[in-house]
Design a protein around this motif. Sequence first.
Motif, PDB file in Angstrom:
ATOM      1  N   THR A 158      97.118  37.960  58.433  1.00 20.16           N
ATOM      2  CA  THR A 158      96.129  38.305  59.462  1.00 20.16           C
ATOM      3  C   THR A 158      95.144  37.176  59.696  1.00 20.16           C
ATOM      4  OG1 THR A 158      94.579  39.332  57.898  1.00 20.16           O
ATOM      5  CG2 THR A 158      96.293  40.747  58.825  1.00 20.16           C
ATOM      6  N   ARG A 159      95.079  36.221  58.754  1.00 25.45           N
ATOM      7  CA  ARG A 159      94.152  35.107  58.905  1.00 25.45           C
ATOM      8  C   ARG A 159      94.636  34.102  59.941  1.00 25.45           C
ATOM      9  NH1 ARG A 159      92.590  30.362  58.081  1.00 25.45           N
ATOM     10  NH2 ARG A 159      90.478  29.837  57.388  1.00 25.45           N
ATOM     11  N   GLN A 160      95.900  34.210  60.318  1.00 24.38           N
ATOM     12  CA  GLN A 160      96.464  33.298  61.321  1.00 24.38           C
ATOM     13  C   GLN A 160      95.637  33.306  62.603  1.00 24.38           C
ATOM     14  OE1 GLN A 160     100.544  34.251  62.309  1.00 24.38           O
ATOM     15  NE2 GLN A 160     100.390  33.292  64.334  1.00 24.38           N
ATOM     16  N   LEU A 161      95.101  34.486  62.949  1.00 27.64           N
ATOM     17  CA  LEU A 161      94.350  34.605  64.196  1.00 27.64           C
ATOM     18  C   LEU A 161      93.076  33.761  64.177  1.00 27.64           C
ATOM     19  CD1 LEU A 161      94.058  35.971  66.967  1.00 27.64           C
ATOM     20  CD2 LEU A 161      92.867  37.845  65.811  1.00 27.64           C
ATOM     21  N   ILE A 162      92.460  33.598  63.000  1.00 24.94           N
ATOM     22  CA  ILE A 162      91.227  32.820  62.916  1.00 24.94           C
ATOM     23  C   ILE A 162      91.469  31.394  63.402  1.00 24.94           C
ATOM     24  CG2 ILE A 162      89.461  31.888  61.376  1.00 24.94           C
ATOM     25  CD1 ILE A 162      89.851  34.316  59.607  1.00 24.94           C
ATOM     26  N   ASP A 163      92.592  30.801  62.965  1.00 25.32           N
ATOM     27  CA  ASP A 163      92.888  29.429  63.365  1.00 25.32           C
ATOM     28  C   ASP A 163      93.083  29.318  64.867  1.00 25.32           C
ATOM     29  OD1 ASP A 163      92.784  28.633  60.712  1.00 25.32           O
ATOM     30  OD2 ASP A 163      94.912  28.969  60.376  1.00 25.32           O
ATOM     31  N   THR A 164      93.743  30.326  65.458  1.00 27.78           N
ATOM     32  CA  THR A 164      93.964  30.300  66.903  1.00 27.78           C
ATOM     33  C   THR A 164      92.644  30.428  67.654  1.00 27.78           C
ATOM     34  OG1 THR A 164      96.131  31.337  66.583  1.00 27.78           O
ATOM     35  CG2 THR A 164      95.204  31.393  68.801  1.00 27.78           C
ATOM     36  N   VAL A 165      91.815  31.377  67.244  1.00 27.93           N
ATOM     37  CA  VAL A 165      90.522  31.571  67.899  1.00 27.93           C
ATOM     38  C   VAL A 165      89.644  30.337  67.734  1.00 27.93           C
ATOM     39  CG1 VAL A 165      88.392  32.921  67.857  1.00 27.93           C
ATOM     40  CG2 VAL A 165      90.595  34.080  67.721  1.00 27.93           C
ATOM     41  N   ALA A 166      89.670  29.744  66.527  1.00 26.40           N
ATOM     42  CA  ALA A 166      88.860  28.550  66.283  1.00 26.40           C
ATOM     43  C   ALA A 166      89.291  27.402  67.182  1.00 26.40           C
ATOM     44  CB  ALA A 166      88.974  28.132  64.812  1.00 26.40           C
ATOM     45  N   ALA A 167      90.604  27.244  67.374  1.00 31.12           N
ATOM     46  CA  ALA A 167      91.105  26.169  68.227  1.00 31.12           C
ATOM     47  C   ALA A 167      90.649  26.345  69.671  1.00 31.12           C
ATOM     48  CB  ALA A 167      92.636  26.116  68.149  1.00 31.12           C
ATOM     49  N   VAL A 168      90.662  27.587  70.154  1.00 35.05           N
ATOM     50  CA  VAL A 168      90.207  27.856  71.521  1.00 35.05           C
ATOM     51  C   VAL A 168      88.699  27.635  71.627  1.00 35.05           C
ATOM     52  CG1 VAL A 168      89.955  29.637  73.288  1.00 35.05           C
ATOM     53  CG2 VAL A 168      92.086  29.461  71.999  1.00 35.05           C
ATOM     54  N   ALA A 169      87.961  28.127  70.643  1.00 29.45           N
ATOM     55  CA  ALA A 169      86.502  27.979  70.672  1.00 29.45           C
ATOM     56  C   ALA A 169      86.075  26.517  70.622  1.00 29.45           C
ATOM     57  CB  ALA A 169      85.879  28.745  69.504  1.00 29.45           C
ATOM     58  N   ALA A 170      86.852  25.690  69.932  1.00 27.69           N
ATOM     59  CA  ALA A 170      86.506  24.270  69.804  1.00 27.69           C
ATOM     60  C   ALA A 170      86.511  23.563  71.150  1.00 27.69           C
ATOM     61  CB  ALA A 170      87.471  23.576  68.843  1.00 27.69           C
ATOM     62  N   ARG A 171      87.216  24.121  72.130  1.00 28.78           N
ATOM     63  CA  ARG A 171      87.270  23.500  73.455  1.00 28.78           C
ATOM     64  C   ARG A 171      86.119  23.954  74.353  1.00 28.78           C
ATOM     65  NH1 ARG A 171      92.984  24.588  72.691  1.00 28.78           N
ATOM     66  NH2 ARG A 171      92.876  26.476  73.965  1.00 28.78           N
ATOM     67  N   GLN A 172      85.284  24.856  73.861  1.00 22.15           N
ATOM     68  CA  GLN A 172      84.209  25.417  74.695  1.00 22.15           C
ATOM     69  C   GLN A 172      82.884  24.688  74.531  1.00 22.15           C
ATOM     70  OE1 GLN A 172      85.119  27.631  76.932  1.00 22.15           O
ATOM     71  NE2 GLN A 172      87.177  27.542  76.027  1.00 22.15           N
ATOM     72  N   GLU A 173      82.855  23.620  73.735  1.00 20.11           N
ATOM     73  CA  GLU A 173      81.663  22.767  73.578  1.00 20.11           C
ATOM     74  C   GLU A 173      80.428  23.576  73.162  1.00 20.11           C
ATOM     75  OE1 GLU A 173      81.317  20.623  77.230  1.00 20.11           O
ATOM     76  OE2 GLU A 173      83.018  19.319  76.781  1.00 20.11           O
ATOM     77  N   GLY A 174      80.651  24.512  72.212  1.00 29.33           N
ATOM     78  CA  GLY A 174      79.528  25.241  71.649  1.00 29.33           C
ATOM     79  C   GLY A 174      79.114  26.480  72.398  1.00 29.33           C
ATOM     80  N   ARG A 175      79.815  26.840  73.475  1.00 29.53           N
ATOM     81  CA  ARG A 175      79.424  28.030  74.244  1.00 29.53           C
ATOM     82  C   ARG A 175      79.811  29.322  73.553  1.00 29.53           C
ATOM     83  NH1 ARG A 175      81.533  28.024  80.074  1.00 29.53           N
ATOM     84  NH2 ARG A 175      83.425  27.177  79.124  1.00 29.53           N
ATOM     85  N   VAL A 176      80.637  29.232  72.496  1.00 25.61           N
ATOM     86  CA  VAL A 176      81.081  30.417  71.772  1.00 25.61           C
ATOM     87  C   VAL A 176      80.917  30.188  70.267  1.00 25.61           C
ATOM     88  CG1 VAL A 176      82.997  31.987  71.294  1.00 25.61           C
ATOM     89  CG2 VAL A 176      82.793  30.939  73.544  1.00 25.61           C
ATOM     90  N   LEU A 177      80.288  31.145  69.597  1.00 23.52           N
ATOM     91  CA  LEU A 177      80.183  31.144  68.145  1.00 23.52           C
ATOM     92  C   LEU A 177      81.228  32.112  67.597  1.00 23.52           C
ATOM     93  CD1 LEU A 177      78.618  30.500  65.458  1.00 23.52           C
ATOM     94  CD2 LEU A 177      77.246  32.543  65.952  1.00 23.52           C
ATOM     95  N   VAL A 178      82.001  31.682  66.600  1.00 31.19           N
ATOM     96  CA  VAL A 178      83.039  32.525  66.014  1.00 31.19           C
ATOM     97  C   VAL A 178      82.575  33.039  64.657  1.00 31.19           C
ATOM     98  CG1 VAL A 178      85.438  32.664  65.259  1.00 31.19           C
ATOM     99  CG2 VAL A 178      84.838  31.202  67.201  1.00 31.19           C
ATOM    100  N   LEU A 179      82.561  34.353  64.514  1.00 28.39           N
ATOM    101  CA  LEU A 179      82.264  34.984  63.238  1.00 28.39           C
ATOM    102  C   LEU A 179      83.525  35.656  62.718  1.00 28.39           C
ATOM    103  CD1 LEU A 179      78.897  36.757  64.176  1.00 28.39           C
ATOM    104  CD2 LEU A 179      79.225  34.462  63.241  1.00 28.39           C
ATOM    105  N   THR A 180      83.805  35.514  61.432  1.00 28.88           N
ATOM    106  CA  THR A 180      84.969  36.158  60.844  1.00 28.88           C
ATOM    107  C   THR A 180      84.516  37.029  59.687  1.00 28.88           C
ATOM    108  OG1 THR A 180      85.479  34.443  59.193  1.00 28.88           O
ATOM    109  CG2 THR A 180      86.306  34.101  61.438  1.00 28.88           C
ATOM    110  N   ALA A 181      85.203  38.155  59.485  1.00 30.65           N
ATOM    111  CA  ALA A 181      84.829  39.097  58.430  1.00 30.65           C
ATOM    112  C   ALA A 181      86.085  39.579  57.711  1.00 30.65           C
ATOM    113  CB  ALA A 181      84.059  40.281  59.008  1.00 30.65           C
ATOM    114  N   ASP A 182      86.118  39.384  56.403  1.00 24.03           N
ATOM    115  CA  ASP A 182      87.230  39.821  55.554  1.00 24.03           C
ATOM    116  C   ASP A 182      86.948  41.255  55.115  1.00 24.03           C
ATOM    117  OD1 ASP A 182      89.167  40.273  53.674  1.00 24.03           O
ATOM    118  OD2 ASP A 182      88.417  38.787  52.225  1.00 24.03           O
TER     119      ASP A 182
END
Length: 334
Positions: free
Chosen positions: A90-114
């Motif tokens: 299930t952690r696979q999704l974090i990497d995908t979301v992080a990669a997309v967020a990295a292209r937003q130049e800080g407009r999105v903060l990603v929080l993850t919760a185990d």
Amino acid sequence: MTQTPDPAGARGAVDLSAVAAMTTPGAATAGDGASAGPVPGQPAPAAPAQRAVPDGLVVEVTPATLQQALTRTVNVAGLLVLWSSSHPQTRQLIDTVAAVAARQEGRVLVLTADLSGHPELLQAFQPLLVQAFGQPTVPATFGLLQGQPVPLFPGIADEQQVGQAVEQLLQAAVQNGITGRVDLGPVPGGDADEEEAVSPLHEAAYEAIERGDLTAAAQAYEQAIAADASDEDARLGLAQVRLMERTQGVDLNAARAAAAADPADVEAACVVADLDVLGGHVEDAFTRLVDLVRTSAGDERDRARTHLLGLFDVVGAHDERVRKGRTALMSALF
């Protein structure tokens, strides 16, 4: 916003019902020791061959840091990824979301919760998951606007699907005046002269919110309003900070029990309405106070009405729910 597929058919989704039944606050979940998940409080690493994820863009929250992390989404749009270290896939999704967020130049903060590593978080988010997707399914992704969760999708998604969801989230953020950015340092190739200027008082408020100092944030917004009575952003920011101040340390179950025990108790109703708005149940909060205005009189009626008007400010005048709430309030008053 994004259509949410049936959890039973969501790719890579895991039902946490069994985990929820076995866990209690403070207990460890079997299999956590083998987790390859991120260290709480540290940025999650980017997937191989993806654009590097800047430090501070992705943060793993804990029960102790959850409220402070949600506070940051008052000014910056957020993505919340719920996953389980008992199910490393299930952690696979974090990497995908992080990669997309990295292209937003800080407009999105990603929080993850185990949710397996922190049973308190599982208890906190289980009702939200059931309401959004029908069952406590992970991974699951929510948008966060001013601390309020917006269901996006359950299960694993590819970069294109995540990108579409992020685009819709950012559009909603702009419509609600949420245009802040995570401080990632200088953007390569950026032109500082082209960036929208932020007043020093607003900047001071943002920084105070980031470090969890709500008193300083409120003072900065009050100074901004004193300097410019037409500063709607400061007025909205102050209302949101006041809401977070009022709800700090409040026991949700005790508050709901008090309101249920005496439906005519205005103070108890206002506390629950605050918690509902903070938790994204805006219509429930408005309905509760409108009903109280309709059935009460005198000072109690005015107290409920005034508190409701304050919550309208928190959500924002352009929100359709506020427009409906104002209509319902006028009907209750007259």
